[in-house]
Design a protein around this motif. Structure first.
Motif, short mmCIF file in Angstrom:
data_model
loop_
_atom_site.label_atom_id
_atom_site.label_comp_id
_atom_site.label_asym_id
_atom_site.label_seq_id
_atom_site.Cartn_x
_atom_site.Cartn_y
_atom_site.Cartn_z
N LEU A 142 -0.71 39.86 57.80
CA LEU A 142 -0.78 40.20 59.27
C LEU A 142 -0.09 38.85 60.19
CD1 LEU A 142 -3.79 42.61 60.07
CD2 LEU A 142 -1.31 43.26 59.79
N THR A 143 -0.52 38.11 59.59
CA THR A 143 -0.06 36.70 60.27
C THR A 143 1.21 36.45 60.14
OG1 THR A 143 -2.06 35.42 59.95
CG2 THR A 143 -0.21 34.17 60.09
N LEU A 144 1.74 36.67 58.90
CA LEU A 144 3.18 36.56 58.75
C LEU A 144 4.09 37.68 59.64
CD1 LEU A 144 5.97 36.23 57.22
CD2 LEU A 144 5.01 37.84 55.26
N PHE A 145 3.49 38.73 59.68
CA PHE A 145 4.01 40.01 60.29
C PHE A 145 4.14 39.63 61.91
CE2 PHE A 145 3.14 43.70 63.12
CZ PHE A 145 4.44 44.47 63.13
N HIS A 146 3.05 38.90 62.32
CA HIS A 146 3.02 38.64 63.83
C HIS A 146 3.88 37.35 64.27
CE1 HIS A 146 0.34 41.64 65.30
NE2 HIS A 146 -0.28 41.65 64.45
N SER A 147 4.11 36.69 63.25
CA SER A 147 5.13 35.50 63.45
C SER A 147 6.15 36.00 63.46
CB SER A 147 4.78 34.58 62.17
OG SER A 147 5.49 34.92 61.14
N LEU A 148 6.85 37.05 62.86
CA LEU A 148 7.95 37.61 62.94
C LEU A 148 7.88 38.33 64.55
CD1 LEU A 148 8.76 39.03 59.52
CD2 LEU A 148 10.07 37.49 60.74
N VAL A 149 6.89 39.10 64.77
CA VAL A 149 7.06 39.60 66.20
C VAL A 149 7.29 38.77 67.15
CG1 VAL A 149 5.53 40.98 67.82
CG2 VAL A 149 5.31 41.61 65.38
N GLU A 150 6.63 37.54 67.20
CA GLU A 150 6.95 36.54 68.23
C GLU A 150 8.30 35.86 67.97
OE1 GLU A 150 4.89 32.18 69.36
OE2 GLU A 150 3.88 33.22 67.77
#
Length: 314
Positions: free
Chosen positions: A17-25
């Motif tokens: 999820l940290t990876l995913f949210h870094s892409l969201v950002e």
């Protein structure tokens, strides 16, 4: 539209999820993020995730599509079976959803700036891979592969599908966590790709791609206006291989294993990542799925000795 995929089990949900949210950002384009859920707990948590860009895929669905996986599953341990899935999942996605490209990335990455330079660098090539870029005194590590299975992009064309299919067949036949006859897990197979695929493959030359403990020593890392740079180029993603998070306050980076110095800007890279990890309530101390050499106490003692422990108090 960008398309990414990764896989993880319930021990790595916070990392994923940290990876995913870094892409969201950081992504400046809309994207889909496909997760191959390696156990039911992960699938049940992610299948109704609040962000529609995240798409959970049950492992059973992939195994039904590629029934030869059942035989592979029966003759290797858990981490070896996970390695076996590295080429299978992106191939499954290209064929099932008929998407133009798929970027297969490790779940222990975090993006610090836009992923667009990766796709720009790939340009019209069919395959994109990244080197370890080991320091000279660690070249012997290339016995496990010159290239790192951390970020591969495959185009949905003749060469992309041919490469993935061949890699899939190789991994199903042999994918073990040991060195044997110029093979190692899913990774050593990549060594021959530049020769086989020649004009159809791009080996990344962007210094901000695939920054990791084995290649960060000696580079100029700075934090400027809230953004990290390496040798005056944006840090695109960092690979947190070897990071041991003991609890909310205490971690060991693993940098000392590659004689890398834990200076202030590198420390801040890790602090940023660890803070993001604990933003997700699903965090739990990872169970060891790949047998390690040392217990927790010995890891902490070595961290004190090698000065690669991080204390994070907020």
């Amino acid at each position: 539209m960008y398309y990414f995929c990764t896989y993880f089990d319930s021990n790595y949900i916070s990392q994923g999820l940290t990876l995913f949210h870094s892409l969201v950002e950081h992504s400046d384009k809309d994207f889909k993020f496909y997760v191959l859920c390696l156990d039911e707990k992960t699938f049940n948590i992610l299948k109704n995730y609040k962000n529609k860009s995240l798409i959970a895929i049950n492992l059973n669905e992939v195994e039904e599509e590629y029934s030869e996986l059942y035989q592979a599953k029966s003759n290797r341990n858990k981490i070896e079976y996970y390695f076996t899935l590295s080429p299978v999942f992106p191939l499954f996605l290209l064929k099932k959803f008929n998407i133009s490209t798929i970027a297969s990335i490790d779940s222990d990455l975090m993006f610090f700036s836009s992923p667009s330079p990766i796709f720009d660098e790939m340009d019209s090539y069919s395959i994109y891979i990244t080197e370890h870029k080991f320091r000279d005194n660690f070249r012997s590590h290339e016995i496990s592969g010159k290239y790192n299975v951390q970020c591969q992009i495959f185009r949905n064309d003749h060469w992309g599908i041919k490469c993935l299919t061949r890699w899939k067949d190789q991994c199903i036949e042999w994918c073990y966590d040991r060195h044997e006859k110029e093979k190692f897990a899913d990774q050593k197979y990549l060594d021959e790709w530049p020769e086989i695929y020649k004009d159809h493959i791009m080996v990344s030359e962007n210094i901000g791609v695939g920054v990791a403990p084995w290649n960060i020593e000696g580079e100029d890392i700075v934090l400027e206006d809230g953004k990290f740079y390496i040798n005056n180029k944006p840090l695109i993603f960092y690979h947190f291989h070897g990071l041991k998070i003991f609890n909310r306050f205490f971690s060991k980076t693993g940098l000392s294993g590659f004689h890398a110095t834990l200076n202030k800007p590198i420390r801040l890279i890790y602090i940023n990542y660890i803070k993001e990890i604990f933003r997700h309530e699903t965090f739990n101390e990872k169970k060891e799925i790949r047998p390690g050499k040392y217990g927790k106490l010995r890891l902490i003692m070595s961290g004190i000795k090698d000065k690669d422990l991080i204390l994070h108090l907020n």
